[in-house]
Structures are given as structure tokens and as C-alpha cells.
Design a protein around this motif. Structure first.
Motif, PDB file in Angstrom:
ATOM      1  N   ARG A 140       0.841  -1.203   0.000  1.00 32.54           N
ATOM      2  CA  ARG A 140       0.000   0.000   0.000  1.00 32.54           C
ATOM      3  C   ARG A 140       0.875   1.251   0.000  1.00 32.54           C
ATOM      4  O   ARG A 140       1.896   1.301   0.672  1.00 32.54           O
ATOM      5  CB  ARG A 140      -0.860   0.040   1.257  1.00 32.54           C
ATOM      6  N   ALA A 141       0.401   2.218  -0.752  1.00 34.01           N
ATOM      7  CA  ALA A 141       1.104   3.508  -0.792  1.00 34.01           C
ATOM      8  C   ALA A 141       0.481   4.459   0.225  1.00 34.01           C
ATOM      9  O   ALA A 141      -0.738   4.552   0.334  1.00 34.01           O
ATOM     10  CB  ALA A 141       1.019   4.099  -2.188  1.00 34.01           C
ATOM     11  N   PHE A 142       1.322   5.124   0.975  1.00 32.42           N
ATOM     12  CA  PHE A 142       0.885   6.077   1.989  1.00 32.42           C
ATOM     13  C   PHE A 142       1.349   7.474   1.603  1.00 32.42           C
ATOM     14  O   PHE A 142       2.444   7.638   1.055  1.00 32.42           O
ATOM     15  CB  PHE A 142       1.509   5.746   3.352  1.00 32.42           C
ATOM     16  N   ARG A 143       0.548   8.428   1.943  1.00 31.42           N
ATOM     17  CA  ARG A 143       1.049   9.795   1.865  1.00 31.42           C
ATOM     18  C   ARG A 143       1.788  10.083   3.162  1.00 31.42           C
ATOM     19  O   ARG A 143       1.267   9.856   4.251  1.00 31.42           O
ATOM     20  CB  ARG A 143      -0.096  10.775   1.653  1.00 31.42           C
ATOM     21  N   VAL A 144       2.991  10.581   2.994  1.00 30.72           N
ATOM     22  CA  VAL A 144       3.845  10.846   4.152  1.00 30.72           C
ATOM     23  C   VAL A 144       4.251  12.320   4.125  1.00 30.72           C
ATOM     24  O   VAL A 144       4.576  12.868   3.071  1.00 30.72           O
ATOM     25  CB  VAL A 144       5.098   9.942   4.114  1.00 30.72           C
ATOM     26  N   MET A 145       4.177  12.916   5.289  1.00 31.73           N
ATOM     27  CA  MET A 145       4.546  14.314   5.429  1.00 31.73           C
ATOM     28  C   MET A 145       5.981  14.373   5.942  1.00 31.73           C
ATOM     29  O   MET A 145       6.266  13.917   7.042  1.00 31.73           O
ATOM     30  CB  MET A 145       3.590  14.921   6.464  1.00 31.73           C
ATOM     31  N   MET A 146       6.880  14.879   5.107  1.00 31.45           N
ATOM     32  CA  MET A 146       8.255  15.079   5.551  1.00 31.45           C
ATOM     33  C   MET A 146       8.338  16.502   6.076  1.00 31.45           C
ATOM     34  O   MET A 146       7.893  17.438   5.416  1.00 31.45           O
ATOM     35  CB  MET A 146       9.192  14.893   4.363  1.00 31.45           C
ATOM     36  N   LEU A 147       8.865  16.642   7.276  1.00 35.80           N
ATOM     37  CA  LEU A 147       9.034  17.979   7.844  1.00 35.80           C
ATOM     38  C   LEU A 147      10.519  18.238   7.976  1.00 35.80           C
ATOM     39  O   LEU A 147      11.220  17.527   8.710  1.00 35.80           O
ATOM     40  CB  LEU A 147       8.319  18.080   9.195  1.00 35.80           C
ATOM     41  N   VAL A 148      11.000  19.212   7.244  1.00 32.51           N
ATOM     42  CA  VAL A 148      12.435  19.424   7.146  1.00 32.51           C
ATOM     43  C   VAL A 148      12.771  20.890   7.424  1.00 32.51           C
ATOM     44  O   VAL A 148      12.134  21.786   6.882  1.00 32.51           O
ATOM     45  CB  VAL A 148      12.950  18.951   5.767  1.00 32.51           C
ATOM     46  N   GLN A 149      13.740  21.086   8.285  1.00 32.12           N
ATOM     47  CA  GLN A 149      14.157  22.440   8.653  1.00 32.12           C
ATOM     48  C   GLN A 149      15.673  22.550   8.525  1.00 32.12           C
ATOM     49  O   GLN A 149      16.418  21.851   9.206  1.00 32.12           O
ATOM     50  CB  GLN A 149      13.729  22.749  10.092  1.00 32.12           C
ATOM     51  N   VAL A 150      16.113  23.426   7.646  1.00 32.07           N
ATOM     52  CA  VAL A 150      17.545  23.641   7.457  1.00 32.07           C
ATOM     53  C   VAL A 150      18.042  24.617   8.519  1.00 32.07           C
ATOM     54  O   VAL A 150      17.472  25.696   8.704  1.00 32.07           O
ATOM     55  CB  VAL A 150      17.826  24.191   6.036  1.00 32.07           C
TER      56      VAL A 150
END
Ligand SMILES: [Zn+2]
Length: 441
Positions: A140-150
Motif C-alpha cells: 500500500r502507498a501512503f502519503r507521508v509528510m516530511m518535515l524538514v528544517q535547514v
């Protein structure tokens, strides 16, 4: 067309209408260096677009275990990047998919180069996992939220949408693919630079320039240009962006195909960064912007172009509802101010004179958002620049800033805008247009 849809379209985000904003563009056509290329960048994908079912605790026990394992995998991957553990990052990848493994090894190296203050992944809770039978009947494909802070650049973690496919192999849930949801319409067509081969990241004050690994020299050049652009933006606006990620990749996929206007790709785009404002990530706000330079322009992009885009970045957190004439006119104003003082004064003066003589006398109203390109043909940017320059000369930058802040908050209707003009400038649109016609630069 895409510009209008992108800029003014409404997107549902967990029941909230979020406006797509982020105007951007360059202005050189007016100065004869290249086509004027405004563009807009769309909003992030709505994290919830489908009704919740499998995501909740109401699903069968097998689903609960699956979700818990997948969440654990995501957590392990984020922590692996933070602590620099490549083996840990790769341990939940399908061992048989060598292309995927190579891709993620590269991804790991790239993310490490950015210097991250925060990285986390979370499953988008309200989204029903999509069956991907090509990876096995249970995949199954999931939508994933990547939270990235430089570090030193982003004031908050920015939301990056991902689509990860998981499948059970030998009793373990493994990541088996990462692009099964790439075609989702709201994802856009661009890719993040860390997904486009080996990168280098070059730091300067308030800027991180991401380039292909073999283009470090261009990264250093762009840092130098940014060092000239940032003080110009601050001097003109009395504000500057907290920090800007500048993306100058060679791969065309770093640009969304929709970041164009009049049939021409934008030379550069200030793309707004969205960050969740609630713990449940049900609401988002604009916390900054990144600047994406068109690959074809990456070795030519200069301080003037960056001053234009950094102006958008500086103003974006105020809100996305300011009229386009003000958004673009202000960016033009800052750019031409820098050009005039530290570039080609004569060219700016000639351009101003031509506009005052030819375009301004024909103006009947301010360029509107919906036909920004059409109202004065290719002169919308020029007309907007003159209007903003007039306002800055006549009222000063703090009044202009206050007007911008008020308009950026919205609402976008004509009556509210007329009220704002009345309140901050003590004028109506008609009177403003009449006054600009009298302006002699
Ligand atoms: Zn612009």
C-alpha cells in the motif's frame, strides 16, 4: 493560466481553504536581457484529500499493527539522518530493489549535506492507503509528510509531501517504492533537489545554495550574489527574509512545469514554504520561501534576480492576499533600485522614461490579479513597478509596508482593497491611478 489557478485557486486543507500564493519572477525582459518570466508556485499538497478509514483505530487489528510498524520505520529513518547512521536509514528498504537502495543512499548523503535542524516523517493520518498490487497483493502507498528544517535558514520545519509504498516481506513491513504517488495532481511536477542526484550545499549569511555536486563554483558565486542582494532588500524594505534556501540544480525536474507564464518557463520562482501550525498538522501557514532558479538560468542568475525573489521571500509571511500589482511591483522596485545604484543606472532610467511616456498614460486602473498578464499586455510588471515607486517616493516605505501587510491579510475583494487604500494612503484607486499619471519619476 496555471499562474492564476496556482495563485488564486483554493485548496482544501482539512476543512480550511488555503490560498496558493508565492508569486515570483524575473524582470529582465523589461531591460532587454531576457523574457519577463513571472511565475507562481503552488501550495503544498493538501495533506488530507480522502476520507479517513484505515488510518484510524477502527480498522482491523492487522491494520493497526501495520500502521504501528510503518510509523516506527519512518521514525527510525528520520533518526538515522539526524545521527548519520546510513545502515539504519537503509535497513527497512526492500533488499531486492537495488535501484531504490541506491536512490536512498544518495538521499541520505544529500540530506546530511544540508545541515538539518529538524527532520521527521509522519503518515498523513486521514488518508486511505492506496493498494499497489504491482508490489504484492498487500502493498500500500501512503502519503507521508516530511518535515524538514535547514539550520539557520528555515524558521520552522517545512512540509514536503512524499508517497511511500510499504509491503510486508518476511514478516516485516518494508519500504518498497517511493514514487507510486508521484502522479497525484496536488503534488506538482517538481522534485526536491535532494532527489535529483548528488548535491553540494554552499552556505552564506542567511542563505544556503544547493547545486549539483560538480557545480560548487556556481554555488559559491550565487552565495556572493546573495550577499549583495540581501542588504539591498533590507535597505529598501526595512525587512528581510529569515533565511532562504536557493536551489540551482541542473535537472529540469527541480522546476515545476507549471511555474511559467505566457508559455515561458520562469527564470526563478520564490516558492512558499508551508509549516504545520497545529500538533496534528491540520493547519498550515507560510513560514518562509525557497528560491528555485531555472536550470537554464543557474549560471547567469545574479544579485538583481535574487533581490527580486528575496523581496517575495521577505514579504510572503505577511500573507498571500496582496494584489499582484503590489507583490510584483514591490519586487521590481527593489530589484531596479539595486540595478540603478549598483548596476546599469541608465538602463533603468530609460525603462522608466519609456513606461511613463507610453504605458502609464494608457492606464485606466491598476492591473488586476486575474489578468495581470493581460491588462497591459507585457507591461503589467512595468506599470506595477511605476505605481510602487510612486508610492515609495510619495508615502515612504513604512506606509507602503503597512499597506502591504493589511492587503496581504485579505480579504481579496475589491471593496476591502479600496478600504485599505483609503486607510493607508487616504486615496481611492481612481485617485491613485490619476496621481501616477502625473508622476514624472
Ligand atoms: Zn516576482
Amino acid at each position: 493560466m496555471v499562474e492564476r489557478a496556482g495563485r488564486r485557486g483554493t485548496w482544501w486543507m482539512v476543512g480550511l481553504v488555503v490560498l496558493a500564493v508565492a508569486a515570483a519572477g524575473t524582470t529582465y525582459s523589461v531591460l532587454g536581457r531576457r523574457a519577463e518570466e513571472p511565475a507562481t508556485a503552488g501550495p503544498p499538497s493538501p495533506p488530507v484529500t480522502r476520507p479517513s478509514a484505515a488510518a484510524g483505530s477502527s480498522g482491523p487489528p492487522g491494520d493497526k499493527r501495520m500502521l504501528a510498524e510503518i510509523d516506527a520505520v519512518l521514525k527510525t529513518r528520520a533518526s538515522a539522518v539526524r545521527t548519520g547512521q546510513l545502515a539504519q536509514f537503509l535497513q527497512h528498504l526492500d533488499p531486492q530493489n537495488s535501484a531504490l537502495r541506491r536512490r536512498h543512499q544518495q538521499l541520505f548523503g544529500n540530506l546530511r549535506k544540508l545541515g538539518l535542524r529538524h527532520l521527521s516523517y509522519r503518515r498523513e493520518g486521514g488518508w486511505v492507503p492506496e493498494p499497489q498490487p504491482q508490489h504484492g497483493s498487500e502493498a500500500r502507498a501512503f502519503r507521508v509528510m516530511m518535515l524538514v528544517q535547514v539550520t539557520g535558514i528555515d524558521p520552522a520545519p517545512r512540509f514536503v509531501p512524499l508517497g511511500y509504498t510499504f509491503a510486508e516481506r518476511g514478516g516485516r513491513w518494508l519500504l518498497v517504492d517511493d514514487d507510486d504517488l508521484a502522479g497525484e495532481q496536488d503534488r506538482g511536477t517538481y522534485r526536491e533537489p535532494w532527489d535529483l542526484g548528488p548535491i553540494e550545499a554552499v552556505r552564506g549569511p542567511g542563505v544556503l545554495v544547493v547545486v549539483p555536486a560538480n557545480e560548487r563554483a556556481n554555488g559559491r558565486r550565487l552565495v556572493g550574489e546573495a550577499r549583495r542582494a540581501t542588504p539591498a532588500v533590507r535597505a529598501a524594505l526595512k525587512r528581510s527574509p529569515a533565511g532562504v534556501l536557493v536551489i540551482a540544480m541542473a535537472d529540469q525536474r527541480s522546476m515545476d512545469t507549471g511555474w511559467q507564464t505566457g508559455g515561458h518557463p520562469a527564470a526563478a520562482v520564490a516558492v512558499q514554504n508551508f509549516s504545520p501550525v497545529t500538533a496534528a498538522a491540520t493547519r498550515f501557514e507560510v513560514t518562509g520561501s525557497r528560491v528555485v532558479i531555472n536550470p537554464t538560468e543557474r549560471t547567469k542568475a545574479d544579485r538583481f534576480l535574487l533581490a527580486h525573489e528575496f523581496t517575495h521571500a521577505a514579504m510572503a509571511p505577511l500573507g498571500g492576499k496582496a494584489p499582484t500589482w503590489l507583490v510584483e511591483g514591490l519586487a521590481e522596485y527593489v530589484e531596479f533600485r539595486l540595478t540603478s545604484r549598483h548596476g546599469d543606472h541608465q538602463r533603468v532610467a530609460d525603462r522608466r522614461r519609456t513606461l511613463l511616456r507610453q504605458a502609464i498614460p494608457a492606464v485606466r486602473r491598476l492591473p488586476t490579479d486575474n489578468d495581470f498578464r493581460g491588462a497591459y499586455d507585457e507591461q503589467s510588471y512595468g506599470v506595477s513597478w511605476i505605481v510602487v515607486e510612486y508610492l515609495a517616493d510619495e508615502y515612504g516605505i513604512s506606509t507602503l509596508n503597512a499597506l502591504y501587510a493589511d492587503l496581504a491579510r485579505g480579504p481579496e475583494d475589491a471593496a476591502a482593497r479600496e478600504r485599505a487604500l483609503r486607510q493607508h494612503l487616504d486615496t481611492s484607486e481612481a485617485e491613485l491611478v490619476a496621481a501616477v499619471k502625473e508622476y514624472d519619476g
